[in-house]
Design an enzyme around this catalytic site. Structure first.
Site, PDB file in Angstrom:
ATOM      1  N   HIS A  69       2.252   4.695   4.795  1.00  0.00           N
ATOM      2  CA  HIS A  69       1.151   5.169   3.972  1.00  0.00           C
ATOM      3  C   HIS A  69       1.566   6.569   3.552  1.00  0.00           C
ATOM      4  O   HIS A  69       1.545   7.050   2.434  1.00  0.00           O
ATOM      5  CB  HIS A  69       0.004   5.069   4.515  1.00  0.00           C
ATOM      6  CG  HIS A  69      -0.691   3.687   4.484  1.00  0.00           C
ATOM      7  ND1 HIS A  69      -1.943   3.403   5.528  1.00  0.00           N
ATOM      8  CD2 HIS A  69      -0.273   2.410   4.096  1.00  0.00           C
ATOM      9  CE1 HIS A  69      -1.893   2.099   5.251  1.00  0.00           C
ATOM     10  NE2 HIS A  69      -1.052   1.464   4.689  1.00  0.00           N
ATOM     11  N   SER A 112       0.711  -1.191   0.168  1.00  0.00           N
ATOM     12  CA  SER A 112       0.102  -0.060  -0.227  1.00  0.00           C
ATOM     13  C   SER A 112       0.855   1.427  -0.203  1.00  0.00           C
ATOM     14  O   SER A 112       0.307   2.244  -0.323  1.00  0.00           O
ATOM     15  CB  SER A 112      -1.074  -0.082   1.052  1.00  0.00           C
ATOM     16  OG  SER A 112      -0.357  -0.227   2.592  1.00  0.00           O
TER      17      SER A 112
END
Length: 271
Positions: A185, A133
């Site tokens: 992230h 991610s």
């Protein structure tokens, strides 16, 4: 009705290949019962010279839910491959996916280093990050800058305005999934903005292939040096005179010996 799946795969070949690779790696990890600590990225393993984890951590996932969530978002972001008229397209996607994998991993390690050395937060020494991610957040950010009118569709039911998606997703995942890597992230978002705003630019097929070659060399040598994988055709030995660094291939009985200086170095998060 939407387009047939085969047509969608044809329109998003690079995204489809990445999804296939991540899925195959997940099945292999499950079959071999390999723990995330064996493939994930942490500060402690990085300073031990296990640089190969920057690559393995990105393409590995802890659970099927983790895998499906990341790959669903990546599939939606595959629209980048169809935006050649905006300066994106398949080549751009492949070139900068490589940049996102490497730089987001390096940025995570840099953040850990600051938290450990500056703020004495020893917890981050052993935190292990694993997942794709970082790259997903990077592409989400690039698309938000390049085509803010787009929408991010997840599982075919959740649709987010792409212009707000990076930070919406950052906050949402941090609340809903407490073990999600906020730092990972955020690193993807930072690298994504750097690419979208032209702070990181100039990648071409030549530089991408060169970068890939150096990464493969680093990957193999760090695997061998740390003993993670037995590679009998390569041996790494220290040079006898440390004032004369040298790198070279020397014939040996079992293949080749790579002679070089050896420099001595001084919780899981979903990404």
């Amino acid at each position: 009705m939407g387009n047939p799946l085969v047509y969608e795969i044809w329109e998003k070949p690079a995204s489809s290949c990445v999804i296939g690779i991540c899925s195959a790696i997940w099945f292999y990890i499950q079959k071999k019962n390999i723990g995330y600590s064996n493939v994930g990225l942490s500060y402690e393993t990085a300073i031990a010279g296990q640089y190969w984890r920057i690559i393995t951590s990105a393409f590995s996932h802890i659970s099927v839910v983790h895998l499906v969530f990341n790959m669903s978002a990546l599939w939606s972001l595959g629209v980048v491959e169809q935006l050649g008229h905006l300066g994106l397209g398949i080549e751009f996607y492949l070139q900068y996916t490589l940049v996102l994998v490497v730089l987001s991993g390096v940025l995570v390690l840099l953040a850990y280093h600051i938290l450990i050395q500056k703020f004495k937060l020893e917890y981050f020494r052993r935190v292990t990050a694993v997942g794709y991610s970082c790259v997903v957040f990077g592409w989400m950010t690039i698309l938000a800058v390049k085509q803010p009118s787009s929408k991010l569709n997840l599982f075919g039911v959740l649709s987010l305005p792409i212009s707000f998606a990076p930070f919406e997703s950052l906050i949402f995942t941090s609340i809903i999934v407490p073990q999600a890597s906020f730092i990972g992230h955020l690193s993807g978002i930072i690298v994504g903005y750097s690419i979208a705003w032209g702070l990181i630019h100039g990648m071409s097929n030549y530089w991408a292939i060169s970068m890939l070659g150096w990464l493969m060399l680093m990957f193999i040598l760090s695997l061998k040096r740390t003993g993670a994988v037995d590679l009998p055709f390569i041996e790494i030995e220290p040079v006898t005179d440390p004032s004369l660094p040298a790198v070279g291939f020397i014939p040996s009985g079992n293949g080749r010996t790579l002679q070089m200086n050896v420099l001595h170095g001084r919780g899981a998060e979903l990404v």
